[in-house]
Motif scaffolding. Structure first.
Motif, PDB file in Angstrom:
ATOM      1  N   PHE A   1      22.538  19.683  24.045  1.00  9.26           N
ATOM      2  CA  PHE A   1      23.388  19.659  22.860  1.00  9.26           C
ATOM      3  C   PHE A   1      22.501  19.769  21.620  1.00  9.26           C
ATOM      4  CE2 PHE A   1      26.582  16.978  25.384  1.00  9.26           C
ATOM      5  CZ  PHE A   1      27.373  18.079  25.643  1.00  9.26           C
ATOM      6  N   VAL A   2      23.009  20.437  20.572  1.00  6.42           N
ATOM      7  CA  VAL A   2      22.327  20.391  19.280  1.00  6.42           C
ATOM      8  C   VAL A   2      22.924  19.225  18.505  1.00  6.42           C
ATOM      9  CG1 VAL A   2      21.816  21.593  17.137  1.00  6.42           C
ATOM     10  CG2 VAL A   2      21.959  22.873  19.291  1.00  6.42           C
ATOM     11  N   GLY A   3      22.101  18.193  18.269  1.00  5.18           N
ATOM     12  CA  GLY A   3      22.581  16.971  17.627  1.00  5.18           C
ATOM     13  C   GLY A   3      22.351  16.999  16.128  1.00  5.18           C
ATOM     14  N   ASN A   4      22.326  15.819  15.573  1.00  3.97           N
ATOM     15  CA  ASN A   4      22.138  15.619  14.137  1.00  3.97           C
ATOM     16  C   ASN A   4      20.875  16.303  13.631  1.00  3.97           C
ATOM     17  OD1 ASN A   4      23.728  14.551  12.246  1.00  3.97           O
ATOM     18  ND2 ASN A   4      22.837  12.491  12.284  1.00  3.97           N
ATOM     19  N   GLU A   5      20.995  17.054  12.552  1.00  6.60           N
ATOM     20  CA  GLU A   5      19.847  17.685  11.890  1.00  6.60           C
ATOM     21  C   GLU A   5      19.013  18.540  12.839  1.00  6.60           C
ATOM     22  OE1 GLU A   5      18.917  16.625   8.542  1.00  6.60           O
ATOM     23  OE2 GLU A   5      20.752  15.438   8.372  1.00  6.60           O
ATOM     24  N   GLY A   6      19.662  19.124  13.860  1.00  7.36           N
ATOM     25  CA  GLY A   6      18.969  20.082  14.716  1.00  7.36           C
ATOM     26  C   GLY A   6      18.157  19.496  15.855  1.00  7.36           C
ATOM     27  N   ILE A   7      18.157  18.159  15.982  1.00  9.05           N
ATOM     28  CA  ILE A   7      17.406  17.556  17.089  1.00  9.05           C
ATOM     29  C   ILE A   7      18.215  17.695  18.376  1.00  9.05           C
ATOM     30  CG2 ILE A   7      16.369  15.424  17.989  1.00  9.05           C
ATOM     31  CD1 ILE A   7      14.956  16.556  15.514  1.00  9.05           C
ATOM     32  N   ILE A   8      17.582  18.229  19.425  1.00  6.32           N
ATOM     33  CA  ILE A   8      18.321  18.475  20.666  1.00  6.32           C
ATOM     34  C   ILE A   8      18.511  17.176  21.453  1.00  6.32           C
ATOM     35  CG2 ILE A   8      17.500  20.867  20.901  1.00  6.32           C
ATOM     36  CD1 ILE A   8      15.956  19.246  23.444  1.00  6.32           C
TER      37      ILE A   8
END
Lengths: 256, 256, 256, 256
Positions: A59-66
């Motif tokens: 998943f691509v999470g908050n602010e681009g962190i996977i």
């Protein structure tokens, strides 16, 4: 190949803990309830679980962190009037294939054997396919004693009415063969969206069963937010439909 | 059975190389970019990879010579101002089943461990479902430091907006667990055809990130060829539609 | 578990045999050709092959005797002017999953290694999706020498036009990696029925390539029978359509 | 991983038993027949079988008690005039994947080897797709001797007419390779519901073949109950249709 990878983060000491499974499922009822417990009661993560049969993605999470596909084990000690120790299984996915689901549940139960689990609770959703006003909690169990306990707190007992699919069913089934008793709590949900209301109803029954308290204000808020989001979505859909019938023939593909 | 077969063609010596994954995916954005790098910079193939879970077929290539389903590892040494060593993973397929994709990525990362990789880049496409005028590059990463580096070269950071499916996601996820940081670059593409324009945009960002130069004239030409082919195809489709409406009732099945 | 079971019926002695794969595929072109060879040249079965990934079923054969899903190896010695030894792979099924198909081909090739195969021929169908008047034979191969040999007997060479799916592709691909050269012969077929005409055309090319003779009268008869059966079926369909349009509104479900 | 788990509940002594497979299939014909035998003849369960490839679920049974997906082995001793020992395989599911079905049958047959089985009978349904008045029993077998025995009791022999899918086919096929002869009995059934009538017809033939008696009154009752239930369902459907055409335009979604 070893099917399931369990990375232990902390060696823990718990006494005959209750094991609660709350992997994502219908309406994410169990998952929301368990995530709330973890936040409110400051549960501690002690193991991360990976399987080759999780969906092949991140998943691509908050602010681009996977965020990796993962299952996680948390524990809480000395809970409520019975000083219960609890182990929680949560995560963002279940295994994909039937065999993977089975092996995952089996491997996790075998990893937990050393903790001498006293009882299994699995949390899931019961889909109604239509809006639910006041979600009820339904139950099933591995033995009559558990059925009685569920009835004592007002849980409706299902009977001869289909199955329990996925981890919520498999943990009871494999646990039973290992001599562990267990119960499944299922919260009524439309099944169409993340259902915080059903999760709260479930948490109320679970805390009554296990005799501890938890503040559910944040779950209340979440339920309110979701209701508002749904109302907005319905309004937008209605407006789109109106606009669409007003301008029939136009290409609507690019409106959305 | 050993899941992944890795045939080493040459024992190589590289120093803390960057690992770049560019297996075929949406719009073949990553694959085109990497194939171009290999051609222009005369990368050398040092290993061939086969998996029982590749599609059970071969391609009929030029003049009837068959092409096996394959993944390949190439290397380039002393690239750009940082004297980078690079290892590239390319091929004509990915694994078919979820478990096969996982094991393939895991086996390849474990094979590469001895090279002491310094960082992972995975290259993919981001489908828009409609024509893209000036394809932007989007990014995600395993840590904030990498997000900053991506932002410095003008890459748009995705946030809470879905997943990265296949090898481009799995290499970051499995790498992270092995202590490797990584980033994913995704080129906007309609997703309907091989997209050399998106590949060129991606290459521009990648070379800026890694501080080396590469001539992209051939990729320009390819983009132009594809644009012309698409225009021809659209014209033919239009003519067919005209002819068809002019002669309704005729059997058109044999025109194509 | 051992994936593929190979039961050897007879220890055979052959000299650098040609290996011919003719498992069922499109139009059963290869299978019909190989079954005819086995009958006419009195090939001898020397091994039976089973796989857990064959379809989980049996066929009900003549007079109620069941037929297992099976692959079989036959051999013929001293054939034609080159005194060729030949090993034929035939059967009533291929593996179901991609991985099963791969492992089956790999295990069979490894079993055959001791016979020091000189060359691989795989026989398949090339679907046209419409009736074929005079079926042509198309070819592909692992090397240019083989392409030349195919051209010398008038086989059309495919080029950059898609794939060869299943055992006919995999045997060439896995064989190539083991240092074995090979060719695939594909007979044009509508793909809608068992195609004895395409099988005969294929046999003519194969025997020319391998320099031996075989009487094809029985295949001629079979082709004639199939043509007559098809004509009858078309007539019946036409009559049904006529009757149906004459009595619209009747329930036709029980006519067939 | 060991594919099939067989938990032995009792070490039994049987003499060259007949093995009867009756896992759930079309119309549950075989399952109903075998469950009836077990009840009437007080067969004793001596082993429970689990597989990772059973559906990943449990059933909610009577009063909320969960039922695991399971296969079970029962035995009966000294049956009928031939003093037959019988081993019965029943359950609530078959394996899901082709490979799982194969391995399950193989593992069970290998577990049973020590009992020196004399013959295999597999019981299944033959779907007609329309109501069946007087269900006939059809048969197939591994050898001509068995075909003759089936014919002697009036079983219709199928010939060149398709397959036998699942455990009923696989046990004959794998058994044959292990030197065991076997027969499959198939009861005509619409395939749309649990078919006690077909089960009774099958039981009549099976008891005639194996020369023992069993009271079928309860199966009669069950057949009557099912007939009544079906008639009720048809009436309700008819009423719904009438009401629906009377009030066209109303939203009927909530009636059911």
């Amino acid at each position: 190949m070893k099917y399931t990878e369990i990375n232990v983060l902390e060696e823990i000491e718990v006494i005959n803990p209750i094991f609660i499974e709350a992997l994502p499922g219908l309406g994410h009822v169990g998952k929301l309830a368990a995530d709330h417990l973890i936040d409110e009661l400051e549960a501690v993560k002690f193991a991360e679980i990976y399987s080759p049969s999780f969906p092949p993605q991140v998943f691509v999470g908050n602010e681009g962190i996977i965020e990796s596909m993962i299952n996680e084990l948390y524990y809480i000690k000395d809970l409520g009037e019975d000083n219960l120790d609890i182990i929680l299984l949560v995560g963002n996915t279940q295994g994909l294939s039937p065999e993977a689901q089975y092996m995952l549940c089996k491997d996790i139960l075998e990893f937990l054997e050393k903790f001498e689990i006293s009882s299994i609770y699995t949390l899931g959703g019961l889909p109604t396919g239509k809006p639910v006003e006041d979600p009820q909690i339904f139950g099933a169990a591995t033995c009559e004693e558990n059925i009685k306990k569920l009835e004592e707190v007002g849980i409706n007992i299902r009977s001869n009415d289909g199955g329990i699919v996925g981890a919520s069913g498999l943990f009871l089934s494999i646990g039973k063969r290992k001599g562990l008793e267990g119960s499944c709590l299922m919260g009524e949900t439309s099944g169409y969206f993340i259902d915080a209301e059903a999760a709260e109803a479930m948490l109320n029954k679970l805390t009554e069963l296990l005799k501890f308290d938890v503040n559910t204000d944040k779950l209340d808020e979440k339920a309110k937010e979701i209701r508002e989001m749904l109302e907005k979505a319905q309004k937008m859909e209605q407006e789109l439909l109106n606009r669409s019938s007003a301008s029939e023939g136009d290409d609507l593909r690019y409106i959305g």
